[in-house]
Design a protein around this motif. Structure first.
Motif, PDB file in Angstrom:
ATOM      1  N   LEU A 203      33.817   1.152 -11.081  1.00  0.00           N
ATOM      2  CA  LEU A 203      34.150   1.687 -12.269  1.00  0.00           C
ATOM      3  C   LEU A 203      32.921   1.372 -13.211  1.00  0.00           C
ATOM      4  O   LEU A 203      33.160   1.686 -14.390  1.00  0.00           O
ATOM      5  CB  LEU A 203      35.641   1.226 -12.849  1.00  0.00           C
ATOM      6  CG  LEU A 203      36.886   1.670 -11.763  1.00  0.00           C
ATOM      7  CD1 LEU A 203      37.901   1.056 -12.311  1.00  0.00           C
ATOM      8  CD2 LEU A 203      36.863   3.334 -11.984  1.00  0.00           C
ATOM      9  N   GLY A 204      31.956   0.737 -12.670  1.00  0.00           N
ATOM     10  CA  GLY A 204      30.798   0.416 -13.580  1.00  0.00           C
ATOM     11  C   GLY A 204      30.316  -1.141 -13.640  1.00  0.00           C
ATOM     12  O   GLY A 204      31.251  -1.830 -13.140  1.00  0.00           O
ATOM     13  N   GLY A 205      29.303  -1.164 -14.315  1.00  0.00           N
ATOM     14  CA  GLY A 205      28.929  -2.774 -14.418  1.00  0.00           C
ATOM     15  C   GLY A 205      29.512  -3.511 -15.624  1.00  0.00           C
ATOM     16  O   GLY A 205      29.806  -2.927 -16.669  1.00  0.00           O
ATOM     17  N   VAL A 206      30.085  -4.576 -15.526  1.00  0.00           N
ATOM     18  CA  VAL A 206      30.574  -5.541 -16.371  1.00  0.00           C
ATOM     19  C   VAL A 206      30.057  -6.981 -16.328  1.00  0.00           C
ATOM     20  O   VAL A 206      29.428  -7.468 -15.322  1.00  0.00           O
ATOM     21  CB  VAL A 206      32.043  -5.482 -16.272  1.00  0.00           C
ATOM     22  CG1 VAL A 206      32.686  -4.022 -16.691  1.00  0.00           C
ATOM     23  CG2 VAL A 206      32.430  -5.961 -15.098  1.00  0.00           C
ATOM     24  N   VAL A 207      30.244  -7.657 -17.524  1.00  0.00           N
ATOM     25  CA  VAL A 207      30.067  -9.007 -17.406  1.00  0.00           C
ATOM     26  C   VAL A 207      31.074  -9.851 -17.919  1.00  0.00           C
ATOM     27  O   VAL A 207      31.648  -9.838 -19.083  1.00  0.00           O
ATOM     28  CB  VAL A 207      28.880  -9.224 -18.479  1.00  0.00           C
ATOM     29  CG1 VAL A 207      28.608 -10.799 -18.315  1.00  0.00           C
ATOM     30  CG2 VAL A 207      27.627  -8.575 -18.143  1.00  0.00           C
ATOM     31  N   PHE A 208      31.577 -10.688 -16.909  1.00  0.00           N
ATOM     32  CA  PHE A 208      32.761 -11.411 -17.327  1.00  0.00           C
ATOM     33  C   PHE A 208      32.457 -12.975 -16.978  1.00  0.00           C
ATOM     34  O   PHE A 208      31.705 -13.320 -16.217  1.00  0.00           O
ATOM     35  CB  PHE A 208      34.066 -11.171 -16.563  1.00  0.00           C
ATOM     36  CG  PHE A 208      34.958  -9.951 -17.190  1.00  0.00           C
ATOM     37  CD1 PHE A 208      36.131 -10.185 -17.537  1.00  0.00           C
ATOM     38  CD2 PHE A 208      34.383  -8.787 -16.937  1.00  0.00           C
ATOM     39  CE1 PHE A 208      36.922  -9.347 -18.130  1.00  0.00           C
ATOM     40  CE2 PHE A 208      35.302  -7.609 -17.233  1.00  0.00           C
ATOM     41  CZ  PHE A 208      36.291  -7.981 -17.999  1.00  0.00           C
ATOM     42  N   SER A 209      32.953 -14.029 -17.703  1.00  0.00           N
ATOM     43  CA  SER A 209      32.907 -15.415 -17.433  1.00  0.00           C
ATOM     44  C   SER A 209      33.730 -15.570 -16.083  1.00  0.00           C
ATOM     45  O   SER A 209      34.655 -14.955 -15.652  1.00  0.00           O
ATOM     46  CB  SER A 209      33.313 -16.314 -18.420  1.00  0.00           C
ATOM     47  OG  SER A 209      34.550 -15.899 -18.538  1.00  0.00           O
ATOM     48  N   PRO A 210      33.190 -16.763 -15.369  1.00  0.00           N
ATOM     49  CA  PRO A 210      34.065 -16.952 -14.036  1.00  0.00           C
ATOM     50  C   PRO A 210      35.578 -17.145 -14.097  1.00  0.00           C
ATOM     51  O   PRO A 210      35.916 -17.766 -14.812  1.00  0.00           O
ATOM     52  CB  PRO A 210      33.257 -18.140 -13.295  1.00  0.00           C
ATOM     53  CG  PRO A 210      32.013 -18.245 -14.220  1.00  0.00           C
ATOM     54  CD  PRO A 210      32.255 -17.656 -15.644  1.00  0.00           C
ATOM     55  N   MET A 211      36.001 -16.629 -12.915  1.00  0.00           N
ATOM     56  CA  MET A 211      37.611 -16.896 -12.921  1.00  0.00           C
ATOM     57  C   MET A 211      37.706 -18.203 -12.823  1.00  0.00           C
ATOM     58  O   MET A 211      38.811 -18.913 -13.374  1.00  0.00           O
ATOM     59  CB  MET A 211      38.211 -16.138 -11.607  1.00  0.00           C
ATOM     60  CG  MET A 211      39.691 -16.280 -11.533  1.00  0.00           C
ATOM     61  SD  MET A 211      40.686 -15.256 -12.983  1.00  0.00           S
ATOM     62  CE  MET A 211      41.010 -16.366 -13.725  1.00  0.00           C
ATOM     63  N   ASP A 212      37.248 -19.140 -12.119  1.00  0.00           N
ATOM     64  CA  ASP A 212      37.504 -20.625 -11.775  1.00  0.00           C
ATOM     65  C   ASP A 212      36.506 -21.201 -12.618  1.00  0.00           C
ATOM     66  O   ASP A 212      35.186 -21.223 -12.919  1.00  0.00           O
ATOM     67  CB  ASP A 212      37.171 -20.810 -10.267  1.00  0.00           C
ATOM     68  CG  ASP A 212      37.590 -22.344 -10.113  1.00  0.00           C
ATOM     69  OD1 ASP A 212      37.761 -22.973 -11.118  1.00  0.00           O
ATOM     70  OD2 ASP A 212      37.664 -22.570  -8.969  1.00  0.00           O
TER      71      ASP A 212
END
Length: 330
Positions: A203-212
């Motif tokens: 569904l496309g590129g995103v930037v999230f911080s790490p889950m852990d």
């Protein structure tokens, strides 16, 4: 017009997928109830900090436009059972609660103890329509299998693969949605299980911080961290520019060598002595390839948040970096 009304109008004008139910949920659930300060940024369509851990890691509630995108792709229906991996401070669960109604059930798995406690405290003050459970990973492990059947699973932080603890049962039509990839960038994937295999929809590129959050707390010069960072950086760089084959081979060799280093080697930091830096196997590997990587190293620095600085004075005037022998520090 209130702040939330202005935000909703702006999001609609920008073409974001807001239906009547989500608009009502955004108006009902107050961001002010889930963050202690700085909530004004949320109304400007920016992420907002809801807490900082004891180790200084900032935890954010995603920007409204990203929440709208996630909820759109989650395809929520009244009365569903939804699993959230990562709490976002409880705000996202409250929005989902409004969308799911009285028969909806939301289970939150929060890996970080401090964030878990914060989320429980905020949701205690929220009057939910349906059921909201906030669990640690160990709490979730002890649940009966019947309590692990979900219609939707939303992972709210970057992961490289489906977490091991997510041993859930798949219902017909159920799927997992989340940002899959490294720490630099990810792809938002919808994962549907078919014949014991996961079928991905990109569904496309995103930037999230790490889950852990432990990933954010690791030493940047840990060989595993460096190897992962180099892999992520070059995957991204290769999509943008053409890289010389010799450089690519050097990077692949460096990544493999970093992965093969013993796990118990001493880590270096700004307090390390000159001798400790010179003799460290990580530095030896990095410096052995530095000259060949020099043309693209500024890009790597930027992506990995690592800087070349002069940790110690060197008499080596032949270094390819003017000004003496320089090394990597966070």
């Amino acid at each position: 017009m209130t702040d939330i009304d202005e935000l909703i109008v702006e999001m609609i004008n920008n073409g974001l997928p807001l239906d009547k139910e989500l608009i009502n949920a955004l108006k009902t659930v107050k961001i002010e109830d889930f963050v202690e300060r700085g909530y004004e940024q949320f109304y400007l369509d920016n992420p907002v900090e809801f807490m900082k851990t004891s180790k200084g890691i900032v935890k954010n509630i995603s920007a409204p436009h990203m929440l709208a995108i996630l909820l759109h792709h989650l395809e929520i229906k009244m009365g569903q059972k939804v699993l959230l991996v990562g709490s976002k401070g409880g705000y996202l669960a409250a929005i989902l609660d409004q969308l799911l109604g009285e028969d909806g059930i939301i289970t939150i798995i929060e890996p970080h103890v401090e964030v878990l406690e914060y989320t429980r405290n905020t949701l205690e003050k929220y009057f939910s329509k349906g059921v909201i459970r906030v669990l640690s990973i160990s709490d979730f492990d002890y649940n009966e299998d019947s309590a692990k059947e979900f219609d939707r699973v939303l992972i709210t932080g970057a992961v490289r693969e489906i977490p091991d603890f997510l041993n859930i049962s798949s219902r017909e039509g159920s799927f997992i949605l989340g940002p899959f990839g490294g720490n630099i960038q990810q792809r938002l994937l919808k994962k549907e299980k078919q014949s014991e295999e996961w079928l991905d929809t990109d569904l496309g590129g995103v930037v999230f911080s790490p889950m852990d959050t432990r990933n954010s707390e690791r030493n940047p010069l840990d060989p595993t961290v460096l190897a992962e960072g180099l892999e992520d950086s070059f995957a991204m760089i290769s999509e943008l520019i053409e890289i010389d084959e010799e450089i690519l081979q050097s990077v692949e060799d460096l990544i493999q060598s970093l992965k093969e280093l013993p796990r118990d080697i001493p880590l270096i930091n700004e307090n390390s002595s000159d001798e400790e830096i010179i003799e460290n196997p990580v530095m030896d590997l990095m410096m052995s390839e530095m000259e060949r990587l020099a043309p693209i190293w500024p890009i790597i620095e930027h992506l990995m948040s690592i800087e070349l600085v002069n940790l110690f004075h060197s008499e080596d005037n032949d270094s390819f970096i003017s000004g003496g022998h320089e090394d990597l520090v966070p």
